[in-house]
Design a protein around this motif. Structure first.
Motif, PDB file in Angstrom:
ATOM      1  N   TYR A 153       0.717  -1.325   0.048  1.00 16.79           N
ATOM      2  CA  TYR A 153       0.113  -0.073   0.118  1.00 16.79           C
ATOM      3  C   TYR A 153       0.783   1.341   0.080  1.00 16.79           C
ATOM      4  CZ  TYR A 153      -3.079   3.826   1.369  1.00 16.79           C
ATOM      5  OH  TYR A 153      -3.836   4.834   1.639  1.00 16.79           O
ATOM      6  N   LYS A 154       1.613   1.175   0.917  1.00 18.38           N
ATOM      7  CA  LYS A 154       2.505   2.783   1.036  1.00 18.38           C
ATOM      8  C   LYS A 154       3.558   2.925  -0.348  1.00 18.38           C
ATOM      9  CE  LYS A 154       3.992   2.372   6.245  1.00 18.38           C
ATOM     10  NZ  LYS A 154       4.606   2.064   6.607  1.00 18.38           N
ATOM     11  N   ALA A 155       4.041   1.314  -0.946  1.00 20.55           N
ATOM     12  CA  ALA A 155       4.897   2.002  -2.335  1.00 20.55           C
ATOM     13  C   ALA A 155       3.530   2.370  -3.521  1.00 20.55           C
ATOM     14  CB  ALA A 155       4.835   0.414  -3.056  1.00 20.55           C
ATOM     15  N   LEU A 156       2.715   2.037  -3.703  1.00 18.12           N
ATOM     16  CA  LEU A 156       1.675   2.200  -4.500  1.00 18.12           C
ATOM     17  C   LEU A 156       1.379   4.177  -4.347  1.00 18.12           C
ATOM     18  CD1 LEU A 156      -0.815  -0.396  -4.247  1.00 18.12           C
ATOM     19  CD2 LEU A 156       0.381  -0.145  -6.217  1.00 18.12           C
ATOM     20  N   MET A 157       1.015   4.226  -2.786  1.00 19.26           N
ATOM     21  CA  MET A 157       0.604   5.534  -2.413  1.00 19.26           C
ATOM     22  C   MET A 157       1.900   6.982  -3.094  1.00 19.26           C
ATOM     23  SD  MET A 157      -2.054   5.904  -1.770  1.00 19.26           S
ATOM     24  CE  MET A 157      -2.818   7.414  -0.697  1.00 19.26           C
ATOM     25  N   SER A 158       3.015   6.210  -2.936  1.00 23.30           N
ATOM     26  CA  SER A 158       4.023   6.774  -3.212  1.00 23.30           C
ATOM     27  C   SER A 158       4.819   6.654  -4.862  1.00 23.30           C
ATOM     28  CB  SER A 158       5.586   6.801  -2.383  1.00 23.30           C
ATOM     29  OG  SER A 158       6.001   5.494  -2.231  1.00 23.30           O
ATOM     30  N   TYR A 159       4.002   5.494  -5.217  1.00 21.90           N
ATOM     31  CA  TYR A 159       4.328   5.648  -6.974  1.00 21.90           C
ATOM     32  C   TYR A 159       4.328   6.743  -7.903  1.00 21.90           C
ATOM     33  CZ  TYR A 159       5.434   3.102 -11.449  1.00 21.90           C
ATOM     34  OH  TYR A 159       5.527   2.057 -12.000  1.00 21.90           O
ATOM     35  N   ARG A 160       5.523   6.919  -8.588  1.00 22.79           N
ATOM     36  CA  ARG A 160       5.468   7.501  -9.261  1.00 22.79           C
ATOM     37  C   ARG A 160       6.084   7.610 -10.668  1.00 22.79           C
ATOM     38  NH1 ARG A 160       3.243   9.663  -5.818  1.00 22.79           N
ATOM     39  NH2 ARG A 160       3.655  11.188  -4.557  1.00 22.79           N
ATOM     40  N   VAL A 161       5.160   8.145 -12.573  1.00 21.19           N
ATOM     41  CA  VAL A 161       5.943   7.599 -13.091  1.00 21.19           C
ATOM     42  C   VAL A 161       6.845   8.383 -13.604  1.00 21.19           C
ATOM     43  CG1 VAL A 161       5.111   7.169 -15.291  1.00 21.19           C
ATOM     44  CG2 VAL A 161       3.636   6.700 -13.528  1.00 21.19           C
TER      45      VAL A 161
END
Length: 263
Positions: free
Chosen positions: A237-245
């Motif tokens: 969840y944390k990785a998804l919320m901080s994901y940047r293209v």
């Protein structure tokens, strides 16, 4: 032959080197130890004489995977954890598979994960493993990761995994989510959602079109992450919320373009 004639006697096997009989059980069974690996087991005497005993500490799956004493099948059906393990090894160590799926070139499996009993135990401790349709992922926790390991892998629903499939796999001149309309002389930006496309607009430049895609994609990921927040691993969840293209300039293209770096 009796106990005295068997204990300490060395036999050759067909594929696993020599074994030594360490203990006589009865006229049909003995305890053995494979000399090369130290693996110990109980075996039937007639099978030992034929050389048919197997050393389960030898890497027999894709040349790297060790089965150990854990069963791969129950009632003739392969276990879920074994199928996951076997598929993981195939993606990394099957030359034919890697040639057809180049994104797996240079991928590998940690020493712990090469040992099936360890991988199985790890699976049963993970959130989502017992859920139908959830998949083993190696990229969300560590961006660009090439190693399957207990520190880099997590189970996620298919809906999340599909978020990171490239939208225009065969397109190289323009970034993901962008295509050029020659008739209009404009760059179109679009986002894939549930098998369909949402048009994000028409733009005069690649960068403007890409920025529209980037914002929409990151928002989409957050929406899906929050949908699954209470069910997925907190790390995912944390990785998804901080994901940047992210993007870079492709110097090999006809004109400077922005290219998406995704899984």
């Amino acid at each position: 032959m009796n106990k005295l004639n068997y204990e300490g006697k060395i036999f050759k096997t067909n594929n696993y080197g020599d074994v030594v009989v360490t203990k006589y059980v009865d006229s049909s069974k003995v305890h053995i130890r494979f000399i090369e690996t130290g693996y110990e087991a109980t075996a039937e005497i007639n099978q030992i004489k034929k050389g048919n005993v197997k050393d389960r500490l030898v890497a027999t799956v894709r040349g790297v995977g060790v089965l150990g004493d854990e069963p791969a099948c129950v009632n003739g059906k392969h276990l879920k954890e074994y199928l996951l393990w076997q598929a993981m090894l195939k993606r990394c160590y099957d030359p034919e598979y890697c040639s057809k799926h180049p994104t797996y070139n240079d991928c590998c499996v940690s020493e712990n994960f090469k040992y099936y009993p360890y991988f199985k135990s790890w699976c049963f401790e993970q959130i989502g493993f017992k859920q139908t349709g959830w998949e083993l992922d190696k990229d969300i926790l560590v961006r660009g990761n090439k190693v399957y390991s207990e520190d880099t892998c997590v189970f996620i629903p298919q809906e999340i995994n599909k978020l990171f499939n490239r939208q225009n796999k065969n397109q190289t001149e323009y970034p993901t989510g962008v295509h050029y309309d020659k008739r209009e002389g404009k760059f179109h930006s679009h986002l894939s959602v549930s098998g369909g496309r949402i048009r994000l607009g028409r733009f005069n430049s690649v960068d403007a079109a890409f920025q529209a895609y980037k914002q929409a994609k990151e928002d989409q990921i957050k929406v899906v992450a929050n949908k699954w927040k209470e069910q997925i691993d907190e790390r995912a969840y944390k990785a998804l919320m901080s994901y940047r293209v992210e993007s870079l300039i492709d110097s090999n293209s006809i004109a400077p373009t922005t290219k998406v770096i995704e899984r």
